[in-house]
Design a protein around this motif. Structure first.
Motif, PDB file in Angstrom:
ATOM      1  N   VAL A 153      -8.993   6.408  -2.187  1.00 44.86           N
ATOM      2  CA  VAL A 153     -10.218   6.006  -1.989  1.00 44.86           C
ATOM      3  C   VAL A 153     -10.570   4.692  -2.393  1.00 44.86           C
ATOM      4  O   VAL A 153     -11.384   3.678  -1.417  1.00 44.86           O
ATOM      5  N   ALA A 154     -10.464   4.220  -3.623  1.00 48.17           N
ATOM      6  CA  ALA A 154     -10.700   2.904  -3.941  1.00 48.17           C
ATOM      7  C   ALA A 154      -9.942   1.770  -3.130  1.00 48.17           C
ATOM      8  O   ALA A 154     -10.150   0.647  -2.713  1.00 48.17           O
ATOM      9  N   ASP A 155      -8.291   2.135  -3.015  1.00 49.95           N
ATOM     10  CA  ASP A 155      -7.361   1.421  -2.156  1.00 49.95           C
ATOM     11  C   ASP A 155      -8.127   1.252  -0.805  1.00 49.95           C
ATOM     12  O   ASP A 155      -8.103  -0.032  -0.281  1.00 49.95           O
ATOM     13  N   ALA A 156      -8.563   2.199  -0.167  1.00 52.77           N
ATOM     14  CA  ALA A 156      -9.080   2.068   1.117  1.00 52.77           C
ATOM     15  C   ALA A 156     -10.413   1.251   1.392  1.00 52.77           C
ATOM     16  O   ALA A 156     -10.622   0.454   2.218  1.00 52.77           O
ATOM     17  N   ALA A 157     -11.228   1.416   0.238  1.00 56.08           N
ATOM     18  CA  ALA A 157     -12.430   0.682   0.116  1.00 56.08           C
ATOM     19  C   ALA A 157     -11.973  -0.944   0.006  1.00 56.08           C
ATOM     20  O   ALA A 157     -12.885  -1.642   0.666  1.00 56.08           O
ATOM     21  N   ALA A 158     -11.030  -1.160  -0.814  1.00 60.31           N
ATOM     22  CA  ALA A 158     -10.794  -2.475  -1.261  1.00 60.31           C
ATOM     23  C   ALA A 158      -9.839  -3.374  -0.235  1.00 60.31           C
ATOM     24  O   ALA A 158      -9.458  -4.279  -0.489  1.00 60.31           O
ATOM     25  N   ASP A 159      -9.323  -2.537   0.773  1.00 59.28           N
ATOM     26  CA  ASP A 159      -8.544  -3.120   1.632  1.00 59.28           C
ATOM     27  C   ASP A 159      -8.805  -4.183   2.452  1.00 59.28           C
ATOM     28  O   ASP A 159     -10.124  -4.143   3.238  1.00 59.28           O
ATOM     29  N   GLY A 160      -8.420  -5.392   2.361  1.00 56.50           N
ATOM     30  CA  GLY A 160      -8.704  -6.550   3.003  1.00 56.50           C
ATOM     31  C   GLY A 160      -9.642  -7.456   2.100  1.00 56.50           C
ATOM     32  O   GLY A 160     -10.064  -8.533   2.563  1.00 56.50           O
ATOM     33  N   LEU A 161     -10.230  -7.041   1.034  1.00 59.14           N
ATOM     34  CA  LEU A 161     -11.263  -7.626   0.273  1.00 59.14           C
ATOM     35  C   LEU A 161     -10.502  -8.944  -0.487  1.00 59.14           C
ATOM     36  O   LEU A 161      -9.316  -8.854  -0.720  1.00 59.14           O
ATOM     37  N   PRO A 162     -11.318 -10.001  -0.674  1.00 56.65           N
ATOM     38  CA  PRO A 162     -10.671 -10.745  -1.530  1.00 56.65           C
ATOM     39  C   PRO A 162     -10.247 -10.422  -2.994  1.00 56.65           C
ATOM     40  O   PRO A 162     -10.912  -9.244  -3.287  1.00 56.65           O
ATOM     41  N   ASP A 163      -9.134 -10.882  -3.559  1.00 51.36           N
ATOM     42  CA  ASP A 163      -8.694 -10.288  -4.707  1.00 51.36           C
ATOM     43  C   ASP A 163      -9.587 -10.116  -5.919  1.00 51.36           C
ATOM     44  O   ASP A 163      -9.738  -8.821  -6.494  1.00 51.36           O
TER      45      ASP A 163
END
Length: 629
Positions: A456-466
């Motif tokens: 779920v963390a990877d899905a939420a952070a997908d596409g965000l700046p590093d």
């Protein structure tokens, strides 16, 4: 622009990159100016002018007046209002980001806030223009030609200018010159002529050579260029394409085109149409540097040719500078250009292409809740609850003889299993393996929880700046620190309530009727059996068929009632199991939301806030910035 020196930061620092503090001009400016001008024998400069328009930039930058008893400030221009909004957004942006990004990353934004705060307390009636150029370009000669008097030393010796020299066409520029750290002995006044009145409000600064072999000279150039409102770049026909000029200065300052003048000096040395050809090549180079040219009434850099030695074209430059100074918008444009450049460098930290609305998707939420439900055994608990309901239904609706047999089996089986387990332990059988099973199950459940959090963390952070993606993942990991223990507690409290055999599920309305029917079948068997026994003993008249029929009816009817009850119990048992599973799933999902999803959603909300602030900071770039993409 280059970074400020330690001396620049002494009185004007920014707090954690967030709160910009303005530098106040020293009260001894009058004394210093008076002593300097007394030494020079020229008319002295006073403190900054006190008319109301001095506060326009103050309110544009900070939104607060600081006139110190001056006349009321005039309304903000549209550019001033836009600049004020953008600087306020930049302060908010840095404040929201300082716990997510390191100070070095935000240094450029902090410098812009520093210099905007320093400039806001100084006169907007003055425009500070620097003359910069390479060795031998003739910038000092042009400086003297514009001033109408020999101020800056010229000659064949290189470098000739060792420190910045200033010439002010009106009083009130002491604070600006203090900010540039130009001492009183290097402050001059122009010759009083009819042409000098048109330049009233301009402060002209002659800089050392930008390619000087003396490092201190280059430091002076970099420091002053970071603070002035506009720059006149002086090039000559031999070195107009110099790599140092274009790569170190013009190209990085491409966004400052509206406050840039590029002058081709010494055109008197070019015969015929050569001057036009060199100017065209110079324009091409500037275009390659990304500098928009102010042609056809479009905003951009001004390019012209002149000869400071013969005076050819100097009048045209003087007129352009006079018009530029009277507009009194150079400071605003310069700060706006600095803001545009800072926003461009910050863009990778706040803008993720293709990720318009950062949030936890419904699919990711559902998958996360499914994994938590699997970790607490919600599905297994639902099946156990369904079996418990059907088992209780069988106990209530089953025949007495079958219930008696089940009671006997229930009493015998545990002792038998306990004996087998004891024998296995004594004999080194499978007891230790069975004892290790709960530990293995616990490890497996913890791994499932950790995998669910990572997913779920990877899905939420997908596409965000590093930086923000890393912040989202760290937030999820912190929230999941005690999540397995909380899920274990739920499994113990809620799971045991539906899986232990002693639990009593609610009974349907038809249950008493089924129990009565089963009791009636049992009574028929007992009555028929007693009737038959009475006939055998001789107490009753021998009539074999009626008691046999009653016994057969009871014997056959009991299992039929039990079978019918089992069929009728499937639906309620399934609903009861699903309800138990749902309650366990909701409890696990509630813990997951509180510990993981909500903190992650809060981090995404913070990112949306900073992205909105960044959009405000970057807004207006198409209007104020003249960088050509």
């Amino acid at each position: 622009m280059t970074a400020l020196t330690d001396r620049d930061r002494t009185d004007d620092r920014w707090d954690d990159g967030f709160i910009a503090r303005s530098r106040r001009a020293g009260v001894g400016a009058d004394v210093e100016d008076g002593a300097a001008l007394g030494e020079l024998g020229a008319r002295g400069e006073g403190d900054d002018g006190g008319d109301g328009s001095d506060d326009a930039l103050i309110r544009a930058v900070s939104g607060a007046g600081n006139d110190g008893g001056k006349a009321p400030s005039q309304p903000l221009s549209s550019e001033g209002q836009a600049l004020r909004t953008r600087l306020e957004a930049l302060r908010e942006l840095v404040g929201l980001s300082r716990t997510r990004l390191d100070g070095k990353t935000l240094a450029e934004a902090g410098r812009v806030l520093d210099e905007a705060a320093a400039r806001r307390g100084l006169s907007t009636q003055h425009t500070v223009v620097a003359i910069a150029g390479a060795t031998g370009s003739g910038k000092s000669t042009l400086f003297n030609s514009l001033a109408g008097v020999q101020i800056s030393e010229t000659g064949l010796r290189r470098p000739t200018t060792a420190a910045p020299i200033a010439c002010s066409w009106s009083d009130g520029a002491a604070g600006l010159l203090d900010r540039l750290e130009i001492p009183g002995r290097l402050r001059r006044r122009p010759r009083e002529t009819s042409e000098a009145g048109a330049l009233r409000g301009m402060v002209l600064v002659d800089l050392p050579d930008l390619d000087s072999a003396v490092g201190a000279h280059r430091d002076h150039v970099d420091r002053v260029l970071a603070l002035v409102d506009a720059v006149v770049w002086v090039v000559d026909p031999e070195k107009y394409a110099d790599a140092v000029l274009h790569e170190r200065y013009l190209r990085p300052l491409a966004g400052h085109a509206e406050v840039t003048f590029v002058v081709l000096n010494q055109v008197d040395r070019l015969p015929g149409e050569s001057a036009d050809l060199v100017l065209d090549d110079l324009r091409r180079l500037l275009d390659d540097d990304g500098i928009a040219l102010g042609e056809h009434d479009e905003p951009g850099a001004t390019v012209l040719g002149l000869s400071a030695l013969t005076g050819e074209g100097v009048g045209e430059l003087r007129d352009l500078l006079a018009q530029f100074t009277q507009e009194k918008g150079a400071a605003t444009r310069r700060i706006s250009a600095d803001l545009d450049r800072a926003a461009g460098r910050l863009r990778p930290l706040y803008v993720a292409d293709g990720h318009p609305s950062p949030e936890i998707g419904e699919a990711a939420r559902a998958e996360f809740e499914d994994r938590l439900a699997e970790a607490v055994g919600a599905y297994a608990a639902g099946l156990a609850a369904e079996r418990a309901w059907r088992r209780n239904a069988g106990k209530a609706c089953g025949t007495p003889w079958l219930r008696l047999w089940r009671w006997y089996e229930g009493r015998r089986t545990p002792r038998t299993l306990a004996g087998l387990a004891a024998l296995a332990v004594i004999g080194g059988g499978r007891g230790p393996v069975d004892a290790q099973a709960p530990a293995d199950e616990e490890v497996t459940a913890r791994q499932r929880v950790e995998q669910a959090v990572r997913t779920v963390a990877d899905a939420a952070a997908d596409g965000l700046p590093d930086a923000w993606a890393q912040a989202v993942r760290e937030t999820a990991v912190r929230g999941a620190d005690q999540l397995p223990e909380a899920l274990d507690e739920i499994a113990v409290t809620l799971g045991s309530a539906v899986t232990v055999p002693s639990a009593r599920p609610p009974r349907p309305t038809w249950w008493p009727a089924a129990v009565l029917a089963q009791a009636a079948m049992t009574l028929l068997q007992i009555y028929g059996g007693l009737w038959l026994v009475g006939q055998i003993v001789g107490v009753l008249q021998p009539r074999l068929m009626p008691p046999v029929l009653l016994m057969v009816a009871g014997i056959v009817g009991g299992p039929l009632v039990e079978w019918a009850c089992s069929i009728a119990a499937r639906g309620p048992a399934r609903r009861y199991g699903q309800d138990a599973e749902r309650r366990l799933r909701q409890a696990a999902a509630g813990v997951g939301r509180a510990r993981v999803l909500e903190p992650v959603a809060a981090e995404l909300l913070r990112y949306r806030e900073v992205r909105e602030q960044y959009a405000t900071v970057a807004a207006g770039g198409t209007k104020l910035s003249t960088t050509r993409e």
